[in-house]
Write a protein that holds these residues in place. Sequence first.
Motif, PDB file in Angstrom:
ATOM      1  N   ALA A   1       0.842  -1.195   0.000  1.00  0.00           N
ATOM      2  CA  ALA A   1       0.000   0.000   0.000  1.00  0.00           C
ATOM      3  C   ALA A   1       0.875   1.242   0.000  1.00  0.00           C
ATOM      4  CB  ALA A   1      -0.896   0.005   1.235  1.00  0.00           C
ATOM      5  N   VAL A   2       0.529   2.206  -0.836  1.00  0.00           N
ATOM      6  CA  VAL A   2       1.235   3.490  -0.848  1.00  0.00           C
ATOM      7  C   VAL A   2       0.612   4.359   0.239  1.00  0.00           C
ATOM      8  CG1 VAL A   2       1.868   5.518  -2.200  1.00  0.00           C
ATOM      9  CG2 VAL A   2       1.663   3.282  -3.332  1.00  0.00           C
ATOM     10  N   VAL A   3       1.364   4.605   1.296  1.00  0.00           N
ATOM     11  CA  VAL A   3       0.805   5.341   2.433  1.00  0.00           C
ATOM     12  C   VAL A   3       1.226   6.812   2.449  1.00  0.00           C
ATOM     13  CG1 VAL A   3       0.603   3.270   3.844  1.00  0.00           C
ATOM     14  CG2 VAL A   3       2.695   4.618   3.953  1.00  0.00           C
ATOM     15  N   GLU A   4       2.241   7.149   1.650  1.00  0.00           N
ATOM     16  CA  GLU A   4       2.694   8.540   1.651  1.00  0.00           C
ATOM     17  C   GLU A   4       3.555   8.777   0.422  1.00  0.00           C
ATOM     18  OE1 GLU A   4       5.341  11.544   4.516  1.00  0.00           O
ATOM     19  OE2 GLU A   4       4.759   9.536   5.215  1.00  0.00           O
ATOM     20  N   SER A   5       3.467   9.979  -0.139  1.00  0.00           N
ATOM     21  CA  SER A   5       4.376  10.405  -1.200  1.00  0.00           C
ATOM     22  C   SER A   5       4.856  11.815  -0.880  1.00  0.00           C
ATOM     23  CB  SER A   5       3.679  10.380  -2.572  1.00  0.00           C
ATOM     24  OG  SER A   5       2.633  11.324  -2.628  1.00  0.00           O
ATOM     25  N   ARG A   6       6.152  12.053  -1.139  1.00  0.00           N
ATOM     26  CA  ARG A   6       6.725  13.349  -0.781  1.00  0.00           C
ATOM     27  C   ARG A   6       7.784  13.749  -1.799  1.00  0.00           C
ATOM     28  NH1 ARG A   6       5.439  15.130   4.325  1.00  0.00           N
ATOM     29  NH2 ARG A   6       7.044  16.728   4.134  1.00  0.00           N
ATOM     30  N   ALA A   7       7.970  15.060  -1.909  1.00  0.00           N
ATOM     31  CA  ALA A   7       9.058  15.622  -2.708  1.00  0.00           C
ATOM     32  C   ALA A   7       9.541  16.878  -2.009  1.00  0.00           C
ATOM     33  CB  ALA A   7       8.591  15.951  -4.118  1.00  0.00           C
ATOM     34  N   ASP A   8      10.854  17.096  -2.036  1.00  0.00           N
ATOM     35  CA  ASP A   8      11.411  18.308  -1.431  1.00  0.00           C
ATOM     36  C   ASP A   8      12.731  18.625  -2.120  1.00  0.00           C
ATOM     37  OD1 ASP A   8      11.715  20.531   0.201  1.00  0.00           O
ATOM     38  OD2 ASP A   8      11.181  19.436   2.024  1.00  0.00           O
ATOM     39  N   LEU A   9      13.328  19.770  -1.740  1.00  0.00           N
ATOM     40  CA  LEU A   9      14.547  20.247  -2.378  1.00  0.00           C
ATOM     41  C   LEU A   9      15.724  20.177  -1.425  1.00  0.00           C
ATOM     42  CD1 LEU A   9      13.174  23.379  -4.282  1.00  0.00           C
ATOM     43  CD2 LEU A   9      13.459  21.049  -5.132  1.00  0.00           C
ATOM     44  N   ARG A  10      16.824  19.585  -1.898  1.00  0.00           N
ATOM     45  CA  ARG A  10      18.065  19.573  -1.135  1.00  0.00           C
ATOM     46  C   ARG A  10      18.913  20.754  -1.593  1.00  0.00           C
ATOM     47  NH1 ARG A  10      18.240  13.765  -2.502  1.00  0.00           N
ATOM     48  NH2 ARG A  10      16.817  12.747  -1.059  1.00  0.00           N
ATOM     49  N   PRO A  11      19.539  21.485  -0.685  1.00  0.00           N
ATOM     50  CA  PRO A  11      20.358  22.645  -1.089  1.00  0.00           C
ATOM     51  C   PRO A  11      21.736  22.200  -1.579  1.00  0.00           C
ATOM     52  CG  PRO A  11      20.396  22.412   1.297  1.00  0.00           C
ATOM     53  CD  PRO A  11      19.476  21.333   0.778  1.00  0.00           C
TER      54      PRO A  11
END
Length: 372
Positions: free
Chosen positions: A297-307
Amino acid sequence: MSDTVGIAGAGLCGRLLALELAARGHAVTLFDRDDRAATRACAYTGAGMLAPYLELAESEPLITRLGLASRRRWRRLAERLPAAIDLQLAGTLVVAHPRDRGALELLERRLQAKLASAPLPDDGAVVTAGAERIAELEPALAGRFRHGLYFPLEGQVDNRLLLAALAAALGDAGVAWHEGTPVARVEPGRLRLADGGERRFDHAVDCRGFGARHQQRGLRGVRGELLVLDAPDVELRRPLRLMHPRFPIYLCPRAGGRMIVGATAIESDDRRPITVRSTLELLSAAYSVHPGFAEAAVVESRADLRPAYPDNLPRLRYRPGYLSINGLYRHGFLIAPQLVHLAASLLAGGAPEPGFEAIYQAVDGEREDGAQ
């Protein structure tokens, strides 16, 4: 003598630095736009991989040296924290499907060439793994892969357990913490708050990551994407890296049958949610590793930026009353403990430590903070 230190940013580096400075007897105050759960921090969207030798294929030997020094510090930190962080040092396994065997062989050649030319301890750092060794390391993969590389000196830490444990430790240490208080600018001895106020300290430290881009010339965002799966039918013992035509994909096991599936670095400063294309690629890659992912089951999806700076190396930028820690790129958990230790030594009046000279940058007081 105890100094006052104001830290802008309570992500991974901000928390680690605050804890070290408090242990040295300084009066530390944290400011962050987020709350203590840190769900908006870059460190929250990560897998906590500690892979100093694997990263050497695409990074400078400096990153490996920082990572090896941090590995020792992770052990000590895990013993000090008031809650478990699920630190695992059982190695990293890289595998490839037959069609991607050439990419795996290229990775091995790059690593061996760099290890031969760099002054790094390399005894047993990289081990070729055939089908039998892969099955021994990861029984769930028995009969599925014939070619791999094993990195026995690597591991992972649960990033979210770590952030929570650091928050608890900082509370125990008496660190003042201003949640929901973004900082607009960091100057020598002063934090200028987004609401127009300001706070003065003996030392002002910028740990805002990509949030400091308006003060840090050359700083760019590098997108990281991940899915959190509930995958009770797939049992992995260590982080797994799968060679992939577009970008490396990792799978990191967590307690309770959870699995982190992500892509390490995509050259984009787009902060939108994860795309359909990336979701399909990550899930397809996971399914190709083990059919048990079909019922996950896909319980979470995320995206963010690394400096990151143009050379993808971190920087400690400093002048009297001012210090910035930034540019950790995709190496945040790998190098943060040693980087923070070097930063704390600078604040104590120490000189740049031999072997790490490339990360230090004295900032001219007549120029913009952090200018190149």
